[in-house]
Design an enzyme around this catalytic site. Structure first.
Site, PDB file in Angstrom:
ATOM      1  N   PHE A 144      21.793  39.630 -16.550  1.00  0.00           N
ATOM      2  CA  PHE A 144      23.135  39.154 -16.911  1.00  0.00           C
ATOM      3  C   PHE A 144      24.162  39.782 -15.979  1.00  0.00           C
ATOM      4  CE2 PHE A 144      27.035  39.704 -19.676  1.00  0.00           C
ATOM      5  CZ  PHE A 144      27.467  38.387 -19.512  1.00  0.00           C
ATOM      6  N   GLY A 145      24.918  38.934 -15.293  1.00  0.00           N
ATOM      7  CA  GLY A 145      26.001  39.394 -14.424  1.00  0.00           C
ATOM      8  C   GLY A 145      27.343  39.101 -15.071  1.00  0.00           C
ATOM      9  N   GLY A 169      30.205  40.975 -13.742  1.00  0.00           N
ATOM     10  CA  GLY A 169      31.177  41.465 -12.758  1.00  0.00           C
ATOM     11  C   GLY A 169      30.927  40.750 -11.439  1.00  0.00           C
ATOM     12  N   SER A 170      30.769  41.556 -10.384  1.00  0.00           N
ATOM     13  CA  SER A 170      30.610  40.939  -9.057  1.00  0.00           C
ATOM     14  C   SER A 170      29.358  40.084  -8.952  1.00  0.00           C
ATOM     15  CB  SER A 170      30.600  42.013  -7.971  1.00  0.00           C
ATOM     16  OG  SER A 170      29.543  42.923  -8.191  1.00  0.00           O
ATOM     17  N   GLU A 203      23.308  49.432  -8.574  1.00  0.00           N
ATOM     18  CA  GLU A 203      24.109  49.517  -9.788  1.00  0.00           C
ATOM     19  C   GLU A 203      23.935  50.799 -10.603  1.00  0.00           C
ATOM     20  OE1 GLU A 203      25.714  46.952  -9.492  1.00  0.00           O
ATOM     21  OE2 GLU A 203      24.531  45.111  -9.376  1.00  0.00           O
TER      22      GLU A 203
END
Ligand code: BEZ
Length: 206
Positions: free
Chosen positions: A18-19, A21-22, A106
């Site tokens: 799951f993204g 942000g960037s 990350e």
């Protein structure tokens, strides 16, 4: 093609990321599906400091558990029930490689959470992995005055670029995901930073 998370996929050990942000506009390597949608139970905030991290420009977003956020005093005192973002399915034979890439990219202060993701097309929820900067990590900042945060973002840069470009990129990507995916916390900060830029350039806002 089968629907995301459908029975036809079950023979393959799926890894979905799951993204929020960037990752929304800078996809990870080796994905074969990109699905817009949302998760619940979290609030997206620019509360994680990542100066000096190779792939982050400064202050970046993290997800706060909504039950925790509700105990805090936040200047942005509302948050949408749905945190919009994108789920990526990583091709099975590259999962180990991508996990290593993501850990390098990350992991600085982030922990791994698994959360159900709801595709915008109404198909079945998907178990996704999200990297989250929790309040106990040393780079977690917590609630900030939005105008001070806007100044900080305008002034910050990192190896991957200007912090304001991260903010503008996120605002644009969220506005493009769905008619309901705009996030006031992000768009308010983007408006404040644009106004500060205009003032710095000698423009007076009307
Ligand atoms: C994201 O884009 O979703 C993301 C980026 C860095 C850390 C955690 C999440």
């Amino acid at each position: 093609m089968s629907a995301p998370g459908s029975a036809a996929d079950e023979a393959i050990p799926a890894f979905w990321l799951f993204g929020y942000g960037s990752l929304i506009w800078k996809p990870p390597p080796h994905f074969d599906r990109r699905v817009p949608g949302w998760v619940t139970g979290y609030v997206r905030r620019f509360w994680q400091d990542h100066r000096g991290t190779p792939d982050a420009p400064g202050r970046v977003v993290t997800l706060i558990e909504r039950s925790h956020w509700e105990t805090l005093t936040d200047h942005h005192d509302t948050a949408p029930d749905k945190v919009w973002g994108v789920a990526y399915r990583i091709v099975p034979e590259r999962v180990a490689e991508v996990k290593e890439y993501l850990d390098i990219r990350e992991v600085n202060g982030y922990s791994i959470h698994y959360t159900p993701f709801h595709p915008a097309d109404g198909s079945a929820p998907i178990k996704t992995l999200a990297y989250i900067g929790t309040p106990d990590n040393e780079k977690f900042i917590g609630p900030q005055d939005p105008q001070e945060l806007a100044h900080h973002i305008l002034e910050s840069r990192g190896p991957s670029g200007l912090n304001k470009d991260y903010l503008y990129g996120l605002d644009t990507a969220l506005n493009e995901l769905s008619p309901e995916s705009r996030d006031h916390h992000v768009s308010d900060l983007a408006e404040r930073v644009r106004a500060l830029e205009q003032m710095a350039n000698g423009h007076v806002s009307s």
